[in-house]
Structures are given as C-alpha cells and as structure tokens.
Design a protein around this motif. Sequence first.
Motif, mmCIF file in Angstrom:
data_model
loop_
_atom_site.group_PDB
_atom_site.id
_atom_site.type_symbol
_atom_site.label_atom_id
_atom_site.label_comp_id
_atom_site.label_asym_id
_atom_site.label_seq_id
_atom_site.Cartn_x
_atom_site.Cartn_y
_atom_site.Cartn_z
ATOM 1 N N GLY A 1 32.057 38.662 37.259
ATOM 2 C CA GLY A 1 32.678 37.448 37.777
ATOM 3 C C GLY A 1 33.300 36.623 36.669
ATOM 4 N N GLU B 1 32.875 46.809 39.579
ATOM 5 C CA GLU B 1 32.620 45.717 38.641
ATOM 6 C C GLU B 1 31.826 46.208 37.433
ATOM 7 N N TRP C 1 39.040 39.391 36.060
ATOM 8 C CA TRP C 1 37.663 39.270 36.526
ATOM 9 C C TRP C 1 37.610 39.614 38.008
ATOM 10 N N GLU D 1 36.081 38.655 41.949
ATOM 11 C CA GLU D 1 35.553 37.599 42.815
ATOM 12 C C GLU D 1 34.525 38.202 43.765
ATOM 13 N N ASP D 2 33.333 37.646 43.768
ATOM 14 C CA ASP D 2 32.268 38.079 44.674
ATOM 15 C C ASP D 2 32.474 37.387 46.019
#
Length: 440
Positions: A20, A57, A172, A174-175
């Motif tokens: 993240g 990720e 990055w 995004e959750d």
Amino acid sequence: MNNILGANSISRLAVAVSGGADSIALLYLIAEWAKARKVDITIFTVNHNLRPESKLEINYVEKLAGRFKFKFVPLSWNSGDKITAIQERARKARYDLMSENCKKLGISLLLTAHHFDDMLETYLIRKSKKSSLLAHFPNITYFWNNVWIVRPLFNIEKKELIEYLYKNNITWFEDQSNQADKYERNRIRKKLATLAKAEKANLLANYNLSSEKAKLLNQSLIQSLAEVVSIYEYGFAKINIVKFNGLGDEIKIHIINYVLTVISGKTLIPRYRNVINIISLLSSKRFVTSTLNHCKLIVKNEEIIIYKEKVFVENSCDGKQAYQYIQPGPLTKHDYRFQPPYYVYYWDNRFEIVLNKPGYIISNLKMEEYITLIPQLNLENLAKDSDNNHKSILFTLPVIKNLEKVVAIPHISYYDGGVLSGAIKVIFKPNFISRFTHFF
C-alpha cells in the motif's frame, strides 16, 4: 528516525511492507536513510490469504526489495473458518509472525508505516470506547513479543506520503477492503474525510490537548513505577503500599495492570472491577491474600508480593536453534554472546533460556523432586528477597532436566555435578505488549 533512536546504534532492522501507499513510501524513505548509515534491511510482507490480489502485491514488494538489495521474507497466515473479529485477529497474527521472525534473524527493531491519520483514527476509536486518558497518547514506539516496534511516520499525513509517491513516480496498490463500511476504522476514515475545515481544526486541537495530557500522565506513570514497583529476576514483584496509596487512581490502575501482566505472562489485563477492588482494599487496609490474573497477591511488611501461581505455569516451551550472533548493545542489552550453535528456549511466556547444549527438557519443579533435592538447595537469597515466600516461588521457576532427573535450577545456582554450570543463561523476559513504559 534519528530522534526516535536517540543514542541507540543499530546495524540491522526490519520493515513491514504491504504494498500500500503508506508502507511503500516508508520503504523508499528508509532506504535513503539506511544507505548512508550502512544499516542492513529485511523486508517482511504478510499474506493474510483474504484477498486474491495479495499475491500480486507480494511479488511487487519482492521486486522492490531486490532492487534495493534488501533481504525479503514473505510470511503467510490463514484465518481458517472463523470470520469474526477478522481484522483484530489478522493484526495480531501479523505482528506475531513478524516479531518471531525478527527474533530468529537477530533483529531487534521493526518499522511499521502508521502515519498521522492512523493515529487520529485510533484516537477517535478509543475515545468512543471511553478508554483511559493514557490510551490517547500516540503509540509511536512500543514492544511486541520483546521486539521494538517503531512508527517513524507518526507525524506525517497520508496526503504528504501520496504526494511523495507521485513526485517520485512510485507505484503502489490500493487495498479495496479499506472501503468496506463493515470495519469501524474505515467508517471513521470516511467521516474524517467529510469534516469541514473548522471541524477538522477543532478535532486536531482536542487531539493535541488530549495527547499532551496523556504524555504528562505517562511520565508520571513511569516515575511511579520506578518508585513503587520492584521486579525481581525470580519472576515476582513487590509494590510499596504506602507509596502506592499516595498515587492517583488512574496511575494505580495502570500499575496493577502492568505488574499482573508482567508476572503472569498473560497478554490480557485483569477485569477493571477486580483491580478497583484491590485498590479499595489497600487504601482501607483491609486487603487479605488473594488471587488475580493467575497471580497470588500477599501483603507483608507494607508491601504486596505478587508471584505466579504454580498451577498456572505452562510447561510448553518454544525452543529454537540460534544460528547468528546477537551483539549486545543499547537495543539488545538483555541478549548475550554464545558461540553458535546454541539453543534459545522461551518458557511459560516469562523466561528466556539460552543453552549451548541440546537435548534437555525445561519444566518446573515437582514436589517429589523438591523433597529429594532439599539438602542440596540453597534458597537463602530467594527467601530473603521474597520475604520467605521462596518455596511457592521456587515451583514457578524453570528447571533443566534430562530424561532421568533435574540437572539445573539456574536461579538458585544449583547444577548437578556442574554439568551445565556456565553453559546456561536465564533471564526474566515477559512476553507481553507494553503500553505503559515504552513510549517516545
């Protein structure tokens, strides 16, 4: 980082990186900081197996670690069939996994990417639950499983981290679960985003005021602990009753919680009403011997003596062969050098035992063993320190056995035939999370 570490000098640390924005920003920032200082970095990434995109990720974080020439350690946790309190359980599992791997690798310091917005959300959550004032103090640094956790981004807003990533063209993930309204923190985060400028300013003013009050209270607590509480290497504690009765009620509550948590080796604090009852009985001088949180509490000579009840001693022992030197220093003052291979055991969530010989059993003393050994045991120092509660405390201490008999009771310097004399080190090192004494 320099302000947080102070005089502590480190050669290696670990960083928790999820993929993240917050943790990726931390990774890049700490890489810059560590390069000039030649600090060895290990990256931990935990797959909670809750989202299919987690693998992507983790792969991204692994590539970044490779680019910076950092060690990369992927970790995994499975929630099983239980879905209740999933965020809380996942968080505990994450820290358990990372701290255990820190200890395996000889790492004393773990960095996480909690930033100012996270601190503000935590403040609102605790305030809504009417937590004590001390809980409002920003938890910038603390210990988990005897590993030092540090949050170097504590005073940086999320938007500043995002700006840094955009400016440096850093990617990055995004959750998407951060948008789910079923989680309290997500609901609070969304509410904060809708606050008018004046409302946000008022909230920040209250947060800062509460933090300052909590900081003063924390300083008072640390001072009171030093003046009122004595903790002994045998795993018991004493509280000076006269000095204790002169403290404020909130400080008294935290002191009782602290001591009972340390001595019991449990991570859960006792019930509020039971602690209040102890405080009331002490102030009215009506306290009698009692038990609480798996501990025995005895009043003697204007002191409360607190030790773990032997019936609750857990003989499960987590043992590992250590394959690295642990260098003693400011961050590892309770560690010691042994020429590998040596074996580190963690017994009853309270004692760390280091042996340079394998094949022994760690347990507590049994009555039939005690009867046999009485003529050979020197309990004078333990008796003196514990006001003659030595027999009860002796049965809560770790002893080293082979298949046939007790070969060592290190706390009282008993070594059968001298076989393990000089080959063993035992330290009282409670495995608990301290919110009481480890603050920045």
